[in-house]
Design a protein around this motif. Structure first.
Motif, PDB file in Angstrom:
ATOM      1  N   GLN A  51     -22.678 -35.319 -17.077  1.00 59.18           N
ATOM      2  CA  GLN A  51     -23.073 -33.969 -17.498  1.00 59.18           C
ATOM      3  C   GLN A  51     -23.444 -33.907 -18.983  1.00 59.18           C
ATOM      4  O   GLN A  51     -24.093 -32.958 -19.416  1.00 59.18           O
ATOM      5  CB  GLN A  51     -21.959 -32.966 -17.204  1.00 59.18           C
ATOM      6  CG  GLN A  51     -21.717 -32.755 -15.716  1.00 59.18           C
ATOM      7  CD  GLN A  51     -20.611 -31.749 -15.483  1.00 59.18           C
ATOM      8  OE1 GLN A  51     -19.447 -32.113 -15.433  1.00 59.18           O
ATOM      9  NE2 GLN A  51     -20.970 -30.476 -15.384  1.00 59.18           N
ATOM     10  N   CYS A  94     -19.519 -24.519 -12.225  1.00 56.30           N
ATOM     11  CA  CYS A  94     -19.826 -25.823 -12.814  1.00 56.30           C
ATOM     12  C   CYS A  94     -20.586 -25.605 -14.114  1.00 56.30           C
ATOM     13  O   CYS A  94     -21.505 -24.786 -14.159  1.00 56.30           O
ATOM     14  CB  CYS A  94     -20.683 -26.631 -11.836  1.00 56.30           C
ATOM     15  SG  CYS A  94     -21.173 -28.229 -12.475  1.00 56.30           S
ATOM     16  N   LEU A  95     -20.191 -26.340 -15.160  1.00 49.85           N
ATOM     17  CA  LEU A  95     -20.865 -26.173 -16.454  1.00 49.85           C
ATOM     18  C   LEU A  95     -22.343 -26.570 -16.372  1.00 49.85           C
ATOM     19  O   LEU A  95     -23.142 -26.111 -17.188  1.00 49.85           O
ATOM     20  CB  LEU A  95     -20.157 -26.999 -17.534  1.00 49.85           C
ATOM     21  CG  LEU A  95     -18.714 -26.545 -17.844  1.00 49.85           C
ATOM     22  CD1 LEU A  95     -18.061 -27.494 -18.834  1.00 49.85           C
ATOM     23  CD2 LEU A  95     -18.693 -25.121 -18.377  1.00 49.85           C
ATOM     24  N   HIS A 136     -14.251 -32.201  -7.428  1.00 45.48           N
ATOM     25  CA  HIS A 136     -15.524 -31.685  -7.956  1.00 45.48           C
ATOM     26  C   HIS A 136     -16.088 -32.671  -8.982  1.00 45.48           C
ATOM     27  O   HIS A 136     -17.292 -32.982  -8.955  1.00 45.48           O
ATOM     28  CB  HIS A 136     -15.265 -30.304  -8.584  1.00 45.48           C
ATOM     29  CG  HIS A 136     -16.429 -29.679  -9.284  1.00 45.48           C
ATOM     30  ND1 HIS A 136     -16.951 -28.454  -8.931  1.00 45.48           N
ATOM     31  CD2 HIS A 136     -17.164 -30.102 -10.345  1.00 45.48           C
ATOM     32  CE1 HIS A 136     -17.976 -28.167  -9.733  1.00 45.48           C
ATOM     33  NE2 HIS A 136     -18.115 -29.156 -10.607  1.00 45.48           N
ATOM     34  N   GLU A 137     -15.226 -33.185  -9.868  1.00 49.85           N
ATOM     35  CA  GLU A 137     -15.713 -34.092 -10.927  1.00 49.85           C
ATOM     36  C   GLU A 137     -16.094 -35.457 -10.362  1.00 49.85           C
ATOM     37  O   GLU A 137     -17.086 -36.053 -10.789  1.00 49.85           O
ATOM     38  CB  GLU A 137     -14.673 -34.225 -12.043  1.00 49.85           C
ATOM     39  CG  GLU A 137     -14.270 -32.913 -12.715  1.00 49.85           C
ATOM     40  CD  GLU A 137     -15.441 -32.055 -13.163  1.00 49.85           C
ATOM     41  OE1 GLU A 137     -16.501 -32.611 -13.488  1.00 49.85           O
ATOM     42  OE2 GLU A 137     -15.293 -30.817 -13.167  1.00 49.85           O
ATOM     43  N   HIS A 140     -19.521 -35.443  -9.128  1.00 46.77           N
ATOM     44  CA  HIS A 140     -20.560 -35.617 -10.159  1.00 46.77           C
ATOM     45  C   HIS A 140     -20.890 -37.094 -10.358  1.00 46.77           C
ATOM     46  O   HIS A 140     -22.041 -37.451 -10.606  1.00 46.77           O
ATOM     47  CB  HIS A 140     -20.098 -35.041 -11.502  1.00 46.77           C
ATOM     48  CG  HIS A 140     -20.305 -33.564 -11.645  1.00 46.77           C
ATOM     49  ND1 HIS A 140     -21.542 -32.972 -11.569  1.00 46.77           N
ATOM     50  CD2 HIS A 140     -19.428 -32.551 -11.875  1.00 46.77           C
ATOM     51  CE1 HIS A 140     -21.412 -31.661 -11.746  1.00 46.77           C
ATOM     52  NE2 HIS A 140     -20.135 -31.381 -11.931  1.00 46.77           N
TER      53      HIS A 140
HETATM   54 NI    NI Z   1     -19.324 -29.493 -12.272  1.00 49.98          NI
END
Ligand code: NI
Length: 171
Positions: A51, A94-95, A136-137, A140
């Protein structure tokens, strides 16, 4: 302290599988510090290296609430080795997908194997909020976004919204 830029769709990096870290060295620890700075500044409760534009299998998280002591945790090469049958639903955000929130159902507990910041192998059971964040991470690091769980129509609508907003915000 370095706050990095958080990438958003349609950046193709978000869809790439992150590379395994082969050596936990000072460069990796410096990246982890930047990831914590970026996550806390956002603010957010989890962040994957991809990210901030570094497709390495590294995630950071802190599930502590506003009035709790911080509980920062960094996981290198995280891998789910066990999932509970019991499920948990949570309204995720989510960022990298700003201003989008929707319910996602995931296993309520997972056991994760990873390397810590000293390069030591560890295994840990995550439950509740921590289980949601870690899954969730880890997604990614495999090119998966939480909106992928929502069905094609919702996913396309949300991603379109994010891309349009980013385009409008550009000077
Ligand atoms: Ni996220």
């Amino acid at each position: 302290m370095a706050i990095r830029k958080i990438i958003t769709p349609p950046d193709p990096l978000l869809r790439e599988k992150s590379l395994r870290v082969t050596q936990v060295d000072d460069d990796v620890r410096a990246l982890i510090r930047d990831m914590f700075d970026t996550m806390y500044a956002a603010p957010g409760i989890g962040l994957a290296a991809v990210q901030v534009g570094e497709p390495l299998a590294i995630i950071v998280m802190d599930p502590a609430g506003e009035n709790e002591e911080p509980r920062p945790k960094a996981l290198i090469n995280p891998q789910i080795v066990w999932k509970a049958d019991e499920l948990r639903e949570y309204e995720e955000g989510c960022l990298s997908v700003p201003e989008v929130y929707d319910k996602v159902v995931r296993p309520a507990e997972v056991r994760v194997r990873y390397l810590d910041e000293q390069g030591e192998e560890r295994e840990e059971l995550f439950r509740g909020m921590e289980a949601t964040i870690v899954q969730h991470e880890i997604d990614h690091t495999r090119g998966i976004l939480f909106v992928d769980y929502l069905g094609r129509l919702k996913r396309e609508r949300y991603l379109k919204k994010v891309i349009k907003k980013a385009r409008l915000a550009r000077p």
